[in-house]
Structure formats: C-alpha cells, structure tokens
Design an enzyme around this catalytic site. Sequence first.
Site, PDB file in Angstrom:
ATOM      1  N   GLY A  91       1.397  -1.515  -0.298  1.00  0.00           N
ATOM      2  CA  GLY A  91      -0.102   0.029   0.150  1.00  0.00           C
ATOM      3  C   GLY A  91       1.209   0.826   0.428  1.00  0.00           C
ATOM      4  O   GLY A  91       2.117   1.332  -0.885  1.00  0.00           O
ATOM      5  N   SER A 123       5.615  -5.377  -0.814  1.00  0.00           N
ATOM      6  CA  SER A 123       5.707  -3.776  -1.305  1.00  0.00           C
ATOM      7  C   SER A 123       6.433  -2.995   0.064  1.00  0.00           C
ATOM      8  O   SER A 123       7.457  -2.948   0.212  1.00  0.00           O
ATOM      9  CB  SER A 123       4.796  -3.526  -2.313  1.00  0.00           C
ATOM     10  OG  SER A 123       4.547  -2.260  -2.505  1.00  0.00           O
ATOM     11  N   ALA A 124       5.327  -2.358   0.238  1.00  0.00           N
ATOM     12  CA  ALA A 124       5.704  -1.227   1.270  1.00  0.00           C
ATOM     13  C   ALA A 124       5.834  -1.769   2.266  1.00  0.00           C
ATOM     14  O   ALA A 124       6.698  -1.607   3.243  1.00  0.00           O
ATOM     15  CB  ALA A 124       3.852  -0.616   2.264  1.00  0.00           C
ATOM     16  N   HIS A 160       9.197  -2.788  -6.648  1.00  0.00           N
ATOM     17  CA  HIS A 160       9.168  -2.215  -7.718  1.00  0.00           C
ATOM     18  C   HIS A 160       9.225  -1.027  -9.135  1.00  0.00           C
ATOM     19  O   HIS A 160       9.285  -0.537  -9.369  1.00  0.00           O
ATOM     20  CB  HIS A 160       7.756  -1.462  -7.666  1.00  0.00           C
ATOM     21  CG  HIS A 160       6.473  -1.888  -6.486  1.00  0.00           C
ATOM     22  ND1 HIS A 160       5.715  -3.124  -6.858  1.00  0.00           N
ATOM     23  CD2 HIS A 160       5.536  -1.511  -5.635  1.00  0.00           C
ATOM     24  CE1 HIS A 160       5.110  -3.133  -5.743  1.00  0.00           C
ATOM     25  NE2 HIS A 160       4.653  -2.661  -5.357  1.00  0.00           N
ATOM     26  N   GLU A 195      10.119  -6.258  -9.989  1.00  0.00           N
ATOM     27  CA  GLU A 195       8.686  -7.321 -10.015  1.00  0.00           C
ATOM     28  C   GLU A 195       8.369  -8.684 -10.323  1.00  0.00           C
ATOM     29  O   GLU A 195       9.669  -8.937 -11.224  1.00  0.00           O
ATOM     30  CB  GLU A 195       7.428  -7.002 -11.287  1.00  0.00           C
ATOM     31  CG  GLU A 195       6.946  -5.659 -11.525  1.00  0.00           C
ATOM     32  CD  GLU A 195       6.101  -4.827  -9.790  1.00  0.00           C
ATOM     33  OE1 GLU A 195       5.200  -5.154 -10.275  1.00  0.00           O
ATOM     34  OE2 GLU A 195       6.656  -4.480  -9.123  1.00  0.00           O
TER      35      GLU A 195
END
Length: 239
Positions: A91, A123-124, A160, A195
Amino acid sequence: MNANNVLALSNSRTGNGNFLETAKPIIADFLGKEKKEIAFVPFASVTKDYEEYAAMVTEALKDLPYTVKVVLPENAKEVITKADVIMIGGGNTFKLLHDIYMFNLLDLIRDRVNAGMLYVGWSAGANITGVTIGTTNDMPIIQPKSFNALGFLPLQVNPHYYNQKIERYNGETRDQRLNEHLIMNPGVAIVALPEGTLLKLAENKLTFNGIENGIVFINENDNITRTEIKDGDNLSYLM
C-alpha cells in the site's frame, strides 16, 4: 548479525496473475509445513478496509496450514505477541510506518522478529525491512514520526523497481532518484527489486531470487556503482 528470518517481496501480483499467486509457493516454503498463526498488518492500505484486505490474504493462502489474524489498532499488540509470523502487506509506505509508530508497534515487531518470529512483507512491507523508507516510490501522503524503519536489513530496499527513460518526459528516472539518495546517504547500499523478485534472510544468509535481475547500488568514496544481480545470488556481503 541477528539470526532473523525475513522474506521481502517486491510485489503481491506478478504480471496479470492473481493476488499472491506467484508469492504463495515462496511463502509456503519460507514458513514451512507446520501450522502457524499469522498476524497480518494491513496499515499500508489507504482505500481498502482492513478486514477486507485480511480476507484477501486468507483466501490466497487458504489451502496452506496457516491461520490469518488481522492486526487492528485495538488488538495490535496482543495479536502480534501471540502469533508465529508477522506479515505486512503493501500500500502506501508512509501510511504504514506512520501507523506503526502511532500504535507503538515498531519496537514490538523488531523485538519479536529478533527473537525468532518469521517476517513476510511485500511492497511497503518489504520497504520497511531496510534502514529507512527513503527509497520508497510512494507519495508522502502522511508524515510518520520518523523515516527510520525496522532495520532487519542494513540497507535500503526499492520494491517495484523499474528504470526507463520515457520519450518527452523530462523528470528523473528511477536510477537518477536512487543515485540522489546515495549521494545524500553514502555508505548505505540500495537493493532494487523488480516485479517478481525478493530478498530472503535466513540463517544469516541474504539471498536474491526472482524472474528478473535486480540491481545493487553502492556509493563508495563518491563513486556510485550499479551491479546487476540474478536469481540465487548471495548478498550476504551487504550485511
């Protein structure tokens, strides 16, 4: 080095795949075949309800021997203390770290993982495994108490990762932005995760894995180097 067990994934979806589809076998291998309780931290979410987010994780991992308990502001310390695994979703990284500080969870998470609790983040959730969140791609939509993160890895993580010069676009590329961080913060390496890639810390060994090559950026004596890394490479020298 602490004998931490950390799985930091660049993303939750790869290509057109479903949520955690490609990550699922990696998570299963990392967590093992025994029953485990997962404390899922959804605080990076801005638009999605926390319970809804946790339900997505539960559905994605439903045929694995794990129980997912959502971490909410009112039960956070209890759920994290009792769990075998802490899992932190993606997020907005600023929102995630803001809430972790707001609810006084940073030291608890760090202490539990340092004591042997397994950590999975994407991710985060991968971003905060490093020293700071200074190499996140996210917009600073809210100001955390500090940019200092969990520090399980003595480096910076850039999930990312994608570097391309776009025609008629005069803004900085990702590499230029990461180089700016290195200039202001020499001596701290950055691992860029495209990715479908990840970092795994287990038994004091840091390994890069993935379907694409990653990049290690280092600034030593005002000389910035950019080194490609491939599936299976041992990055323990960064520890």
